[in-house]
Structure formats: structure tokens, C-alpha cells
Write an enzyme that holds these catalytic residues in place. Structure first.
Site, PDB file in Angstrom:
ATOM      1  N   ASP A 109       0.866  -1.179   0.000  1.00 27.10           N
ATOM      2  CA  ASP A 109       0.000   0.000   0.000  1.00 27.10           C
ATOM      3  C   ASP A 109       0.901   1.226   0.000  1.00 27.10           C
ATOM      4  O   ASP A 109       1.746   1.381   0.890  1.00 27.10           O
ATOM      5  CB  ASP A 109      -0.908  -0.002   1.234  1.00 27.10           C
ATOM      6  CG  ASP A 109      -1.871   1.181   1.236  1.00 27.10           C
ATOM      7  OD1 ASP A 109      -2.491   1.439   0.193  1.00 27.10           O
ATOM      8  OD2 ASP A 109      -1.987   1.847   2.285  1.00 27.10           O
ATOM      9  N   GLU A 193      -2.152  -1.633  -5.770  1.00 29.71           N
ATOM     10  CA  GLU A 193      -3.367  -1.032  -6.310  1.00 29.71           C
ATOM     11  C   GLU A 193      -3.081  -0.338  -7.635  1.00 29.71           C
ATOM     12  O   GLU A 193      -1.988   0.184  -7.849  1.00 29.71           O
ATOM     13  CB  GLU A 193      -3.938  -0.008  -5.318  1.00 29.71           C
ATOM     14  CG  GLU A 193      -4.706  -0.623  -4.172  1.00 29.71           C
ATOM     15  CD  GLU A 193      -5.339   0.447  -3.291  1.00 29.71           C
ATOM     16  OE1 GLU A 193      -6.562   0.403  -3.088  1.00 29.71           O
ATOM     17  OE2 GLU A 193      -4.600   1.309  -2.798  1.00 29.71           O
ATOM     18  N   ASP A 275      -3.035   1.296   7.202  1.00 32.63           N
ATOM     19  CA  ASP A 275      -2.207   0.991   6.037  1.00 32.63           C
ATOM     20  C   ASP A 275      -1.876  -0.494   5.941  1.00 32.63           C
ATOM     21  O   ASP A 275      -1.906  -1.076   4.852  1.00 32.63           O
ATOM     22  CB  ASP A 275      -0.924   1.825   6.081  1.00 32.63           C
ATOM     23  CG  ASP A 275      -1.212   3.311   6.032  1.00 32.63           C
ATOM     24  OD1 ASP A 275      -2.176   3.697   5.352  1.00 32.63           O
ATOM     25  OD2 ASP A 275      -0.469   4.090   6.665  1.00 32.63           O
TER      26      ASP A 275
END
Length: 326
Positions: A109, A193, A275
């Protein structure tokens, strides 16, 4: 190059249209030219022992060689950056040895307080190289603005400003290369992502910090190094709510602001670091996308990873102070 650019200009299937071709200005600070390997005599033009390269119509030029290569030289590009430094970029065709499999997978992340948060609890601090040199850069740019256009003093000051920018770029690139190489060394499957950085930069409050972090550069390095060394790189859908979904029971929390760094799941009572929880959800979603694992199979797969030895943190001294393991 001209033929390829012409094709792309008239290509109706391109998502992003390119502008018309322009002639290079003689005042450009980014001059370059490329020489094919056939004109250089392929690998014979580089002498590693003497540290020289023989370019056509020039005597051998001394240079600092970054690393030796063993493949076939295909072309050499001579370039000059805005700081007045000259480089020879050599394109080589060689066989890249695949890295040994580790049997581990990881979710990453990206953030601003920490540049990269891994699903195993490791956090990499964001160096903020631009912020670190911002005061020095501001002073140099103020001096530049006071110089008369076209003067020699302005030219000298412009180079000083360009060198500060170049140092920031080199620091950021060095850190990203070390981090991406460490990830491909220690993990077989890397999930992230699919961020739309171009749209995120439009946020006026965070644009400078996002640009300083250079997420796109890091993602690009991880992607091509995974391809080189036989590792799997996968991007999950950006619209999956990874931060507010409990990685233990799968329940979704209400909308939370960026200021909320820790939260507790109301269903199972698990306390989450925002996170790390997002990184765990990213790797779980990535494994389900890649291997179509059910929830039970995914749990078994993750349990098998836990018995493998823990990864070693980066050995570079400057990287150690930027790593915090929870």
C-alpha cells in the site's frame, strides 16, 4: 523514430493522443543522439580496462563505467542533461538470470507518511527528497530570477539550479531502485493497487507530496524487474475499499477520513493499522484474482507462507534508517 512517431500520430486506437512533431531547438538543455551498434563495431567499442568508449569520428573518450556487461551492444545514446553532464546509455541484449523462488507473496500500500507499507508489517519511511532540498532550491531560484537574461551569470546560476534538481532525481531514483530490487529478491508475487496518480496530483493540498513520492516511478521499476526475474506483478482494482474492509472478517466500516490511522472492527473487534490492513487486503485480493482461491484455500495458502523464514531487511546503511518493522 520518425516513422514510428508518424504511425502513432495517426493511430486512431491510441487512448492518449500525441502532439505534432517538432524540430529540436539548438538551445535545448536535453540534447541527445543515438548510434547503432553496427557503426560502433558492437561490443568492441568499449574498453573496460582503460575505461573508454570509441565513438565514430572521435578519439576514445574516457568515462566512468557504471557496470560491465557481457551481452551484445545494440546501440549507444549520447545525451546531455540540464546540469551540463554528459552520459552514454548503452543498450545491450543479454540473457537475464531468473531469481530463485521464495514461496512468499506480498501486498504493498503506497502512502505519503510512509512510502510503502507491506502486508507483513514492514513500513518504509518516505524520504521526501524534494522537501529536504526545498530551502536550498528556493534560494538558488531567487538568485536566478535576478540575473539578466542572456548573461553569463544567468547561465552559471541556471546550471546551479539544474544540479539541485538533478541531485533530488538521483536520490529518489537510487532509493526506488534499491526498494524495487529488494522486493523482487524476497517475494514471488507482488500485488499493488492500480492507482490513478495523474488524477490524484490534481489535489492541490497533496500534489507536491505525491509528486515528491514519485509512486509511478516506483511501480514502473517493480513491474519491469518482476518481468525480468520471473516474478509475478499484479494490480488490483482501484475501487476496492481496502482501507476500510476488515482483513479478518471481511466486514466494511463506515467512511473514514485520511486522518484516521487506526480503527477497530465493530464485527470481530480486531484493531487495525489502516495501512497494514489495506496491504493485507491488497495481497488477498491479488491472490484471488491470480489463482481464484476460495476463502478457505486463501487462508491455507497464507498459513504456509508463515512457516517460511522471515525476509532480511535491506543491507544498505541509508536504507536501514528508512525501514521500521512492526
Amino acid at each position: 523514430d520518425f516513422d514510428e512517431t508518424k504511425k502513432q500520430y495517426f493511430n486512431k486506437k491510441r487512448k492518449v493522443k500525441i502532439g505534432k512533431m517538432k524540430f529540436k531547438s539548438k538551445h535545448s538543455n536535453r540534447d541527445s543522439f543515438r548510434i547503432p551498434g553496427q557503426a560502433l563495431g558492437f561490443s568492441a567499442c568499449v574498453d573496460f580496462d582503460l575505461g573508454t568508449i570509441k565513438l565514430p569520428k572521435m578519439s576514445p573518450v574516457k568515462l566512468v563505467i557504471d557496470r560491465r556487461f557481457q551481452g551484445t551492444l545494440k546501440s549507444a545514446t549520447v545525451s546531455r542533461n540540464p546540469a551540463g553532464q554528459y552520459f552514454v546509455s548503452v543498450l545491450v541484449e543479454e540473457e537475464i538470470e531468473l531469481k530463485q523462488n521464495t514461496g512468499r507473496s506480498i501486498g504493498i500500500d503506497l502512502g505519503l507518511t510512509h512510502l510503502a507499507i507491506l502486508s507483513n508489517g514492514i513500513k518504509f519511511e518516505n524520504p521526501r527528497w524534494f522537501r529536504e532540498s526545498q530551502a536550498k532550491l528556493k534560494k538558488a531560484q531567487q538568485h536566478l530570477s535576478r540575473k539578466t537574461k542572456g548573461s553569463k551569470r544567468r547561465k552559471k546560476q541556471r546550471i546551479k539550479v539544474a544540479r539541485i534538481h538533478q541531485k533530488i532525481t538521483n536520490q529518489r531514483s537510487w532509493f526506488h531502485h534499491n526498494l524495487s530490487s529488494w522486493l523482487t529478491d524476497n517475494f514471488d508475487v507482488i500485488c499493488m493497487e492500480d492507482l490513478s496518480v495523474k488524477n490524484m496530483v490534481k489535489n492541490q493540498k497533496l500534489s507536491k507530496s505525491i509528486s515528491d513520492a514519485a509512486w509511478s516511478s516506483l511501480i514502473s521499476m517493480i513491474s519491469y524487474k518482476s518481468d525480468w526475474y520471473g516474478k509475478t506483478f499484479h494490480k488490483i482494482d482501484r475501487w476496492i475499499p481496502t482501507s476500510k474492509t476488515c482483513s479478518c472478517c471481511g466486514s466494511r466500516a463506515e467512511d473514514m477520513n485520511l486522518s484516521v490511522r487506526e480503527w477497530t472492527c465493530k464485527t470481530c473487534g480486531t484493531q487495525h493499522d489502516r495501512d497494514i490492513n489495506a496491504a493485507i487486503n491488497i495481497v488477498n485480493t491479488g491472490l484471488q484474482d491470480l489463482y481464484s482461491l476460495t476463502s478457505d484455500e486463501l487462508a491455507d495458502y497464507r498459513r504456509r507462507e508463515e512457516v517460511r523464514p522471515e525476509v532480511e531487511l535491506p543491507k544498505a546503511s541509508s536504507m536501514k534508517r528508512l525501514v521500521r518493522s512492526l
